[in-house]
Design a protein around this motif. Structure first.
Motif, mmCIF file in Angstrom:
data_model
loop_
_atom_site.group_PDB
_atom_site.id
_atom_site.type_symbol
_atom_site.label_atom_id
_atom_site.label_comp_id
_atom_site.label_asym_id
_atom_site.label_seq_id
_atom_site.Cartn_x
_atom_site.Cartn_y
_atom_site.Cartn_z
ATOM 1 N N LYS A 32 3.652 -5.769 -6.742
ATOM 2 C CA LYS A 32 4.213 -4.753 -7.450
ATOM 3 C C LYS A 32 5.526 -4.936 -7.789
ATOM 4 C CE LYS A 32 1.909 -0.830 -5.302
ATOM 5 N NZ LYS A 32 1.770 0.340 -4.525
ATOM 6 N N ALA A 61 8.142 5.004 -1.791
ATOM 7 C CA ALA A 61 6.822 5.451 -1.616
ATOM 8 C C ALA A 61 5.961 4.622 -2.421
ATOM 9 C CB ALA A 61 6.974 6.789 -2.248
ATOM 10 N N ARG A 62 6.018 4.109 -3.712
ATOM 11 C CA ARG A 62 4.961 3.333 -4.396
ATOM 12 C C ARG A 62 4.710 1.945 -3.850
ATOM 13 N NH1 ARG A 62 3.584 4.146 -9.561
ATOM 14 N NH2 ARG A 62 1.801 2.692 -8.788
ATOM 15 N N ALA A 82 4.810 1.594 -0.524
ATOM 16 C CA ALA A 82 4.007 1.880 0.606
ATOM 17 C C ALA A 82 2.579 2.252 0.205
ATOM 18 C CB ALA A 82 4.669 3.135 1.673
ATOM 19 N N GLU A 83 2.351 2.407 -1.009
ATOM 20 C CA GLU A 83 0.539 2.724 -1.237
ATOM 21 C C GLU A 83 -0.141 1.440 -1.050
ATOM 22 O OE1 GLU A 83 1.177 4.148 -5.288
ATOM 23 O OE2 GLU A 83 2.040 6.195 -4.668
#
Length: 177
Positions: free
Chosen positions: A114, A173-174, A176-177
């Motif tokens: 990412k 948060a992204r 951790a996805e």
């Protein structure tokens, strides 16, 4: 190592440095943008490896600095957030008419899948002594990087245009996805 190395890329003047400062404030390991460091050094020394004088020389130095940054952070535990990095530098080198190195360097030196992009944000864009190009050039750079990261198989996540603390929350948060 590559999963731990997280890239912030995107539009020049889009808030990467502010986001990096927020991540550092929260205790994360960060690496400042190679380009800004190079410009500061070149201006102080009266050098010419500057993007507005010799883009290819500047980009070659940025590739070298980005590789050194990766080596320096190799043993650092946990995630490491990079303000730009090797792929941005290699892409700039190719765009300047320099060596076609993006694919080879990107294959040998992967980052987290990412990549977080700061979108064009004219309301916060500002030039300074180290950022002498205009917003149109920043838009062209953004388009080039967006294409480059997609070509290399990265998942690009465009950061929202929100206050920096909310941007950091969104990024973490992204991630951790």
């Amino acid at each position: 190592m590559s999963d731990r190395f997280v890239l912030l890329s995107g539009c020049s003047g889009g808030g990467k440095s502010a986001l990096l400062e927020e991540l550092a404030r929260r205790g994360h390991a960060v690496v400042e943008e190679p380009g800004r460091r190079i410009v500061q050094e070149e201006l102080a020394a009266g050098g010419s490896a500057l993007p507005w004088l010799d883009l290819a020389a500047f980009a070659r130095r940025a590739v070298a600095v980005a590789l050194a940054d990766r080596r320096r952070m190799a043993d650092r535990p946990g995630p490491v957030f990079f303000d730009r990095g090797l792929i941005d530098a290699a892409s700039a080198l190719e765009a300047s008419g320099g060596e076609p190195v993006v694919a080879a360097l990107a294959a040998a030196h992967r980052y987290n899948r990412k990549v977080f992009l700061t979108p064009p944000w004219p309301e916060i864009y500002a030039g300074d002594a180290q950022r002498r190009h205009g917003f149109d050039a920043a838009l062209a750079e953004y388009a080039r990087l967006e294409t480059t990261y997609a070509m290399l198989g990265y998942e690009t996540v465009v950061l929202p245009k929100v206050p920096v603390s909310q941007r950091a929350d969104f990024l973490l948060a992204r991630l951790a996805e």
